[in-house]
Design a protein around this motif. Sequence first.
Motif, short mmCIF file in Angstrom:
data_model
loop_
_atom_site.label_atom_id
_atom_site.label_comp_id
_atom_site.label_asym_id
_atom_site.label_seq_id
_atom_site.Cartn_x
_atom_site.Cartn_y
_atom_site.Cartn_z
N ASN A 343 0.83 -1.21 0.00
CA ASN A 343 0.00 0.00 0.00
C ASN A 343 0.86 1.25 0.00
O ASN A 343 0.65 2.18 -0.78
N ARG A 346 2.57 1.84 -3.18
CA ARG A 346 1.67 2.25 -4.25
C ARG A 346 1.31 3.72 -4.14
O ARG A 346 1.19 4.43 -5.12
N GLY A 403 -6.43 -5.54 1.61
CA GLY A 403 -5.10 -5.46 2.24
C GLY A 403 -5.17 -5.03 3.70
O GLY A 403 -4.63 -5.72 4.59
#
Length: 437
Positions: A343, A346, A403
């Motif tokens: 995460n 990203r 996630g």
Amino acid sequence: MSFSWLKSYMPRSLYGRAALILVFPVVSLQLIVSIVFIQRHYEDVTEQMTRSIVRELTHLVEMVEGAPPGRALAAGESVAAPLDFDIALPVDPPLSGDLRRFGDLSGRAMIATLRSDLPSIIAIDVTRNRRVFLWIDTARGVLEVEFSRRRVSASNPHQLLVIMIVLGAFMTLVSAVFLRNQLRPINRLAAAASAYGRGRVTKYAPSGAAEVRAAGNAFLDMRARIERQIQQRTMMLSGVSHDLRTPLTRLKLGLSMVDEDDAKPLLRDVAEMQQMLDAYLDFARGTTEGEREKIHPRQLLEELAQDAERAGRTVTLGSVEGEGEIKINGLAVRRALQNLIANAARHGSTVRLSLSITERAARFTVEDNGPGIPEEDREEALRPFSRLDPARNQDRGGGVGLGLAIAADVARSHGGMLRLGDSQDLGGLRADLVIAR
Ligand SMILES: Nc1ncnc2c1ncn2[C@@H]1O[C@H](COP(=O)(O)OP(=O)(O)O)[C@@H](O)[C@H]1O
Ligand SMILES: [Mg+2]
């Protein structure tokens, strides 16, 4: 009227409260009974004994007064000796009035009885050591009489008190032991429930009183139902994912024979579907997979950083504080941290990992320099299948929204939690994965 202020003085444990509930009435009962009974008993008996002494004293005075003037003392002594009185005649009357010690309850009762039944008394002294002195006005002068205190007072009334206190203390001790035995099953149930909250299924058999047994059985039923549900969820999701994988593979194979330009977007779709299936599978497995093992958190962190580097992400190691091993489901925690790192990578360009180990917990922190998550959206972000602003990260290959949910699940099953916040240094999201030791 509110008694909430009392609460802060109350013991917190059930044991303490039960002890208080037990001890309070026993002690008050003992106090009341001893005060009322002893005072009454003591005073009544003293009064009765004093009355019989008064009769003897009246007889003595009659003998003294009935004798001729020169023989008064001899006449008195002839009665006093068998009655166990010491007498003197005539004496000077004492100047002080009645004397008694403070708190001498039987002395007070005795003086009152003597005074009302024998009006010719001048003074009474009960302060001397176990002897009573009194002075009586007679026709032959002031007569001093001395006799033992035991003849007018009930002896050893405190024996009852001592027996009551000793017996009360002993009984309380016995019930404390019994109480402790009654509390043990509750503690065992609490331990089993708290272990299950941390994802551990421990051996537990209901025992103890009927209510505790009922609670224990209810807990076992609940645990079995949750276990069954988890199992079904896992079986269903992994069944679906697995069954879909085979046709997907066939599709991929078929597409590889089609003209490359036409196949490209389709192949991307297939790859995305495969990624989604993997995410579902991860979520379905949850924390049921993997064994609890002893792990050096420091080592785990370094491995994760290396893995991320190999995947082409820039990961830096921040502060590492504390020492020690933790016993965790390594597979699950690794997956949770991988999700957080993915995460962060990203949404930001820099990812920092740090670690803090204390006596009671280990905290893994993943920070990035991305846009972060506004405070009001954080709860929503933790929910399964929730993607915030899907348009925002479409081009960054967004996941299926599992996630953070997986990471939170893993933290909870380790008696910890996943906390989202702002990174002070990097400006993006700060995710704390806290795990109880
Ligand atoms: N490091 C981050 N910075 C900014 N937003 C984030 C970060 N991590 C997660 N989010 C937001 O939280 C949402 C949920 O995250 P997650 O559960 O990992 O699902 P997914 O990554 O599959 O979208 C993401 O869609 C994203 O909007
Ligand atoms: Mg994600």
